[in-house]
Enzyme design. Structure first.
Site, PDB file in Angstrom:
ATOM      1  N   ASN A  21      72.690  49.607  69.930  1.00  0.00           N
ATOM      2  CA  ASN A  21      71.946  48.385  70.215  1.00  0.00           C
ATOM      3  C   ASN A  21      72.277  47.753  71.556  1.00  0.00           C
ATOM      4  O   ASN A  21      71.540  46.907  72.053  1.00  0.00           O
ATOM      5  CB  ASN A  21      72.183  47.366  69.103  1.00  0.00           C
ATOM      6  CG  ASN A  21      71.624  47.837  67.772  1.00  0.00           C
ATOM      7  OD1 ASN A  21      70.508  48.332  67.708  1.00  0.00           O
ATOM      8  ND2 ASN A  21      72.413  47.715  66.717  1.00  0.00           N
ATOM      9  N   TYR A  43      63.915  56.607  63.474  1.00  0.00           N
ATOM     10  CA  TYR A  43      63.958  55.519  64.449  1.00  0.00           C
ATOM     11  C   TYR A  43      64.381  56.058  65.816  1.00  0.00           C
ATOM     12  O   TYR A  43      65.205  56.979  65.917  1.00  0.00           O
ATOM     13  CB  TYR A  43      64.928  54.431  63.986  1.00  0.00           C
ATOM     14  CG  TYR A  43      64.462  53.801  62.689  1.00  0.00           C
ATOM     15  CD1 TYR A  43      63.649  52.674  62.688  1.00  0.00           C
ATOM     16  CD2 TYR A  43      64.773  54.388  61.461  1.00  0.00           C
ATOM     17  CE1 TYR A  43      63.179  52.129  61.497  1.00  0.00           C
ATOM     18  CE2 TYR A  43      64.318  53.853  60.270  1.00  0.00           C
ATOM     19  CZ  TYR A  43      63.516  52.721  60.295  1.00  0.00           C
ATOM     20  OH  TYR A  43      63.039  52.200  59.113  1.00  0.00           O
ATOM     21  N   ARG A 100      69.259  43.336  73.685  1.00  0.00           N
ATOM     22  CA  ARG A 100      70.714  43.377  73.892  1.00  0.00           C
ATOM     23  C   ARG A 100      71.146  44.418  74.923  1.00  0.00           C
ATOM     24  O   ARG A 100      72.278  44.376  75.409  1.00  0.00           O
ATOM     25  CB  ARG A 100      71.424  43.632  72.557  1.00  0.00           C
ATOM     26  CG  ARG A 100      71.525  42.374  71.696  1.00  0.00           C
ATOM     27  CD  ARG A 100      72.231  42.639  70.394  1.00  0.00           C
ATOM     28  NE  ARG A 100      71.378  43.329  69.432  1.00  0.00           N
ATOM     29  CZ  ARG A 100      71.776  43.735  68.232  1.00  0.00           C
ATOM     30  NH1 ARG A 100      73.022  43.534  67.851  1.00  0.00           N
ATOM     31  NH2 ARG A 100      70.925  44.330  67.414  1.00  0.00           N
TER      32      ARG A 100
END
Length: 483
Positions: free
Chosen positions: A233, A107, A20
């Site tokens: 994202n 993450y 994305r």
């Protein structure tokens, strides 16, 4: 070993492609407030006290590993993208010591997670002597997230993905962040995760069931601000994350005694240090290893990178500093440029449209206007006139020039390097200095002026027809002069 004595290892999952983002750059390398997203996770892991930090790479692995080279982390490559459980296992296998350590899962695309939150999570995990603690959050609408389903005792019973949740389960507001803190059994249990599911992938969430099957309770630690674990994202998420971090940085500085006018317009990277009573005007950008001492003022829209400004220095609007050092009480600009290697002493004045490069200017030097000072050392109290150029490049090599103390350099002069100008020397305006100038001497290096009376009338008179209609003021002047 009691819970508080256990070492902490961290596995950072950073192998995803991030389609994305629509970019050739790996998702986790997109910068937020001066750091790649994954570097924020590394920073948090190291600051929370990690013994070992492993970054699991996959898509763009060479780029990610190059970006983090020298940061004190290890790498594990997930050659095939087989799910989060497989990525975690790759990271665990890279750890050099598994004995007795808790393992924290982070993450590479969640740069907003605060150090304070991780410390609170670690404290809660160890105070409970927990086997498995999940960092959770709560949203009015948690659509798209895995829901936390608790048992009657309040422990986590299971995680239900949104697509698999019943209508009742979808009303649950508490969601799974994916940040887990596990005891030393994580390595053994991670090897038991299977891919017996529709996707054929190894899911990290399956660890929950494996821990519970051993009789361990799984606890949840709920975030005060669920926004900390929202990932960036796409480019809009990236901009939102940067805005939040920028606001945190400016707020912290203001609480520490810095005045920031219109803080929403100011950009400060978290590697920058600011003293007390620093003042930043609107639009200022401070990058890299920049340090501003007490009482420094930076004018509107100045850009400062990897530079040191000592106490009381002033940078006026629209100036650009890169790799420079500005001494106490010196002032720079407006519209000045200090390039790498520039060192200004005490009380130096660099005025508008002056550029310096690899230049050392001693106390009291003044260069007020429109000068280029490259590869030069200038002694105390020297005055550099407007339009002065140190011509340091011969087309092949750069050469240095040394100018002594108390020198007066007249306007529009050129010093053709390599040159030495002695103390108290004078250089006449408009000179092109191609020889050294001894101490106390005056150098005049320009053609002798000739004044030719009546030249303009004779010249322009011969062009009268061409002048008419094109230069009315000149035609009128010629009319007054006669033939």
């Amino acid at each position: 070993m009691n819970a508080n004595e256990r070492p902490l290892d961290v596995v950072i999952l950073a192998a995803g492609q991030g389609t994305r983002m629509k970019s050739a750059v790996p998702k986790v390398l997109h910068p937020v407030a001066g750091r790649p997203m994954v570097a924020w996770a590394v920073k948090a892991a190291q600051e929370v006290g990690a013994r070992q930090v492993v970054v699991v790479t996959g898509h763009g692995a060479d780029q990610v590993e190059a970006a983090l080279n020298g940061s004190g982390v290890m790498f594990a490559r997930q050659e095939k993208q087989l799910g989060t459980g497989h990525a975690f296992l790759c990271g665990l296998d890279a750890l050099t010591d598994h004995q007795g350590a808790d393992v924290l899962v982070l993450y590479g695309d969640t740069p907003l997670l605060r150090l304070e939150t991780l410390r609170a999570l670690l404290d809660d995990h160890r105070e409970r002597d927990s086997a498995f603690t999940i960092l959770t959050g709560e949203l009015p609408d948690a659509s798209g997230y895995g829901r936390i389903i608790r048992d009657r005792q309040g422990n986590v019973e299971r995680i239900v993905e949104h697509k698999d949740a019943s209508a009742l389960e979808r009303t649950v507001r508490e969601f799974n962040s994916g940040v887990y803190l596990l005891d030393s059994r994580a390595t053994d249990l991670a090897h038991r995760i299977t891919n017996n599911n529709a996707s054929g992938e190894y899911y990290l969430t399956d660890l929950l069931g494996l821990y519970r099957a051993q009789g361990s309770e799984v606890h949840a630690f709920k975030l005060d601000d669920p926004g900390e674990v929202i990932g960036a994202n796409d480019r809009t998420g990236l901009a939102e994350a940067e805005g939040i971090i920028r606001q945190r940085i400016t707020t912290d500085h203001m609480r520490a005694g810095v005045t920031i006018h219109m803080p929403e317009t100011v950009y400060i990277e978290d590697t920058v240090t600011l003293g007390r009573d620093v003042t930043l005007e609107p639009g200022v950008i401070l990058r890299g290893q920049t340090s501003l001492a007490d009482d420094v003022t930076v004018g509107a829209y100045a850009v400062i990178s990897d530079s040191i400004l000592e106490a009381g220095a002033v940078v006026k609007p629209h100036s650009v500093l890169e790799g420079a050092r500005v001494g106490p009480g010196s002032d720079v600009g407006p519209f000045a440029r200090l390039r790498p290697g520039t060192v200004l002493g005490v009380g130096v004045h660099i005025g508008n449209f002056v550029e310096t490069k690899n230049a050392q200017l001693a106390a009291g030097v003044k260069a007020g206007h429109l000068a280029y000072l490259g590869d030069v050392t200038i002694g105390e109290e020297t005055n550099v006139g407007a339009g002065t150029i140190v011509a340091n490049y011969d087309g092949v090599n750069k050469h240095r020039t040394a100018v002594g103390a108390g020198v007066f350099i007249g306007s529009n002069s050129t010093l053709i390097a390599p040159r030495t100008v002695g103390d108290a020397a004078f250089i006449a305006a408009g000179s092109a200095v191609h020889d050294d100038v001894p101490e106390g001497a005056m150098a005049v290096a320009r053609g002798k002026q000739r004044t030719i009376e009546g030249w303009s009338r004779r010249y322009w008179g011969g062009l009268r027809e061409q002048v008419n209609g094109k230069l009315p003021w000149l035609a009128a002047w010629l009319g007054k002069q006669g033939d």
